[in-house]
Design a protein around this motif. Structure first.
Motif, mmCIF file in Angstrom:
data_model
loop_
_atom_site.group_PDB
_atom_site.id
_atom_site.type_symbol
_atom_site.label_atom_id
_atom_site.label_comp_id
_atom_site.label_asym_id
_atom_site.label_seq_id
_atom_site.Cartn_x
_atom_site.Cartn_y
_atom_site.Cartn_z
ATOM 1 N N ALA A 1 -21.535 -12.086 2.329
ATOM 2 C CA ALA A 1 -20.137 -12.074 2.773
ATOM 3 C C ALA A 1 -19.642 -10.642 2.890
ATOM 4 O O ALA A 1 -19.939 -9.796 2.045
ATOM 5 N N ILE A 2 -18.885 -10.378 3.967
ATOM 6 C CA ILE A 2 -18.312 -9.054 4.214
ATOM 7 C C ILE A 2 -16.807 -9.156 4.027
ATOM 8 O O ILE A 2 -16.169 -10.099 4.506
ATOM 9 N N ARG A 3 -16.241 -8.167 3.347
ATOM 10 C CA ARG A 3 -14.786 -8.109 3.204
ATOM 11 C C ARG A 3 -14.282 -6.817 3.842
ATOM 12 O O ARG A 3 -14.725 -5.727 3.481
ATOM 13 N N THR A 4 -13.359 -6.967 4.770
ATOM 14 C CA THR A 4 -12.706 -5.821 5.388
ATOM 15 C C THR A 4 -11.203 -6.067 5.369
ATOM 16 O O THR A 4 -10.758 -7.207 5.277
ATOM 17 N N THR A 5 -10.444 -4.998 5.475
ATOM 18 C CA THR A 5 -9.000 -5.169 5.506
ATOM 19 C C THR A 5 -8.355 -3.983 6.208
ATOM 20 O O THR A 5 -9.022 -2.983 6.503
ATOM 21 N N VAL A 6 -7.060 -4.124 6.471
ATOM 22 C CA VAL A 6 -6.260 -3.058 7.070
ATOM 23 C C VAL A 6 -5.297 -2.539 6.009
ATOM 24 O O VAL A 6 -4.600 -3.324 5.358
ATOM 25 N N PHE A 7 -5.266 -1.225 5.842
ATOM 26 C CA PHE A 7 -4.283 -0.593 4.952
ATOM 27 C C PHE A 7 -3.310 0.195 5.817
ATOM 28 O O PHE A 7 -3.709 1.124 6.510
ATOM 29 N N THR A 8 -2.040 -0.186 5.773
ATOM 30 C CA THR A 8 -1.011 0.497 6.545
ATOM 31 C C THR A 8 -0.350 1.556 5.674
ATOM 32 O O THR A 8 0.241 1.233 4.639
ATOM 33 N N VAL A 9 -0.474 2.815 6.074
ATOM 34 C CA VAL A 9 0.124 3.884 5.280
ATOM 35 C C VAL A 9 1.639 3.877 5.456
ATOM 36 O O VAL A 9 2.165 3.487 6.500
ATOM 37 N N GLY A 10 2.323 4.290 4.423
ATOM 38 C CA GLY A 10 3.775 4.392 4.461
ATOM 39 C C GLY A 10 4.225 5.681 3.810
ATOM 40 O O GLY A 10 3.457 6.333 3.076
ATOM 41 N N ILE A 11 5.437 6.054 4.044
ATOM 42 C CA ILE A 11 5.962 7.285 3.482
ATOM 43 C C ILE A 11 5.914 7.216 1.948
ATOM 44 O O ILE A 11 6.229 6.191 1.345
ATOM 45 N N GLY A 12 5.433 8.270 1.343
ATOM 46 C CA GLY A 12 5.343 8.328 -0.113
ATOM 47 C C GLY A 12 4.061 7.799 -0.698
ATOM 48 O O GLY A 12 3.870 7.865 -1.924
ATOM 49 N N ASP A 13 3.132 7.264 0.102
ATOM 50 C CA ASP A 13 1.855 6.794 -0.430
ATOM 51 C C ASP A 13 1.122 7.948 -1.108
ATOM 52 O O ASP A 13 1.051 9.059 -0.566
ATOM 53 N N ASP A 14 0.533 7.659 -2.285
ATOM 54 C CA ASP A 14 -0.143 8.727 -3.034
ATOM 55 C C ASP A 14 -1.631 8.499 -3.200
ATOM 56 O O ASP A 14 -2.303 9.250 -3.922
ATOM 57 N N VAL B 1 -7.626 2.070 8.446
ATOM 58 C CA VAL B 1 -6.383 2.720 8.035
ATOM 59 C C VAL B 1 -5.450 2.744 9.234
ATOM 60 O O VAL B 1 -5.770 3.336 10.273
ATOM 61 N N ALA B 2 -4.313 2.077 9.095
ATOM 62 C CA ALA B 2 -3.274 2.107 10.131
ATOM 63 C C ALA B 2 -2.375 3.291 9.817
ATOM 64 O O ALA B 2 -1.471 3.214 8.980
ATOM 65 N N ALA B 3 -2.651 4.394 10.471
ATOM 66 C CA ALA B 3 -2.035 5.672 10.126
ATOM 67 C C ALA B 3 -0.772 5.920 10.936
ATOM 68 O O ALA B 3 -0.492 5.259 11.938
#
Length: 327
Positions: A207-220, A236-238
């Motif tokens: 099984a493969i797991r992938t995802t989208v991470f949407t960056v937002g202001i202040g992400d550390d 990465v949704a930049a």
């Protein structure tokens, strides 16, 4: 049946187009493919022979990769002139692009649905199904890849997006529709580049797991670091043309050493740049750190391509090569 009669298969997956309201007010998928086709005024007058297939009765949000890959196998086995897939609008972006990548041949494959249930005034399902059947039966649409037809507009799977939660004109694309249906005629104005064909491994593959991470202001970078233990690949949704906060750079650098990380833009249109900006967290900085440019693919489509490539056993070099061919 006469040799010149066009044949189209209509395959139902469920979704709003197949939903009716219950007494408690909630709508659920209840209509079969036969029901959907029977509700289309003017279909008999087209002269198109339609065969129907009930494949799933699920909300669009509950479809999985396994469902869609089984669907692709069924489509490739059909001996028809075109195929219409009806489903929930929540995931039409994903279904259409996945079919674009894994199906073979030149026959039109059209995905459609409805924003209003069959029980609502002004239900848009019958009109969308009729326009989709016309597109699937047409010789003009051959070789255009998978399509999405909504409101008589014909969109390429590569570019189409759902941009409104309720409007009947929810589906749009940039740089725009590649055609439309008017006065019973299918008109194709542009042809997208041919998509790469991907052959995922069997269902027995890990099984493969992938995802989208949407960056937002202040992400550390803390959430990115946590994701690294739970996914095999990341999109990465930049910001803008491919930018992230400086505080995220170290986490992304580490992740890119461990897995494929695709850099896309959260704007919905336009490319990830290559060398315009040079600050920490800019597109050139991130690409130099091992992230892979998603080019003009939006994050949702980039994840579909990444996931299928990983299912096919592609290594990072192969993933970079495929993404590099996208314009």
């Amino acid at each position: 049946m006469a040799d010149n009669v066009r044949r189209v298969a209509v395959i139902s997956l469920g979704g709003t187009i197949a939903m009716t309201a219950h007494t408690d007010g909630g709508a659920t998928p209840t209509l079969s493919a036969d029901d959907l086709v029977a509700a289309v005024p003017g279909l008999a007058e087209t002269g198109i022979h339609v065969e129907v297939h009930d494949f799933r009765r699920l909300p669009g949000a509950s479809l999985a990769f396994s469902d869609l890959l089984e669907l692709a196998v069924e489509i490739d086995a059909l001996t028809v002139d075109g195929v219409v897939v009806t489903q929930g609008t929540d995931t039409i972006e994903e279904t259409s692009y996945l079919l674009d990548l894994v199906t073979t041949g030149n026959m039109p494959i059209v995905v459609t649905g409805a924003m209003r249930t069959a029980s609502m005034a002004g239900a848009d399902g019958p009109a969308n199904v009729l326009a989709s059947i016309r597109a699937a039966a047409s010789t003009e649409a051959r070789g255009t890849g998978c399509l999405v037809v909504f409101g008589e507009e014909i969109h390429a799977a590569r570019w189409v997006r759902k941009t409104h939660s309720t409007s009947p004109t929810a589906f749009t694309s940039y740089p725009g529709p590649i055609g439309y249906v008017a006065e019973d005629r299918v008109r194709i104005l542009a042809r997208p580049d041919t998509a790469p064909t991907i052959v995922p491994q069997s269902a027995k593959a890990p099984a493969i797991r992938t995802t989208v991470f949407t960056v937002g202001i202040g992400d550390d970078g803390t959430l990115l670091q946590a994701l690294g233990d739970h996914v095999d690949g990341l999109v990465v949704a930049a910001f803008g043309a491919g930018h992230v906060p400086m505080a995220c750079v170290d986490a992304l650098t580490d992740l890119a050493k461990r897995m494929p990380v695709i850099l896309s833009t959260r704007t919905g249109a336009g490319p990830v740049l290559q060398q315009t900006y040079g600050f920490p967290g800019s597109e050139s900085d991130l690409l130099a750190r091992g992230l892979v440019s998603g080019s003009t693919l939006d994050p949702v489509k980039a994840r579909i391509l990444l996931h299928l490539l990983m299912m096919s056993g592609a290594d990072k070099d192969q993933i970079v090569q495929i993404f590099s061919t996208l314009s």
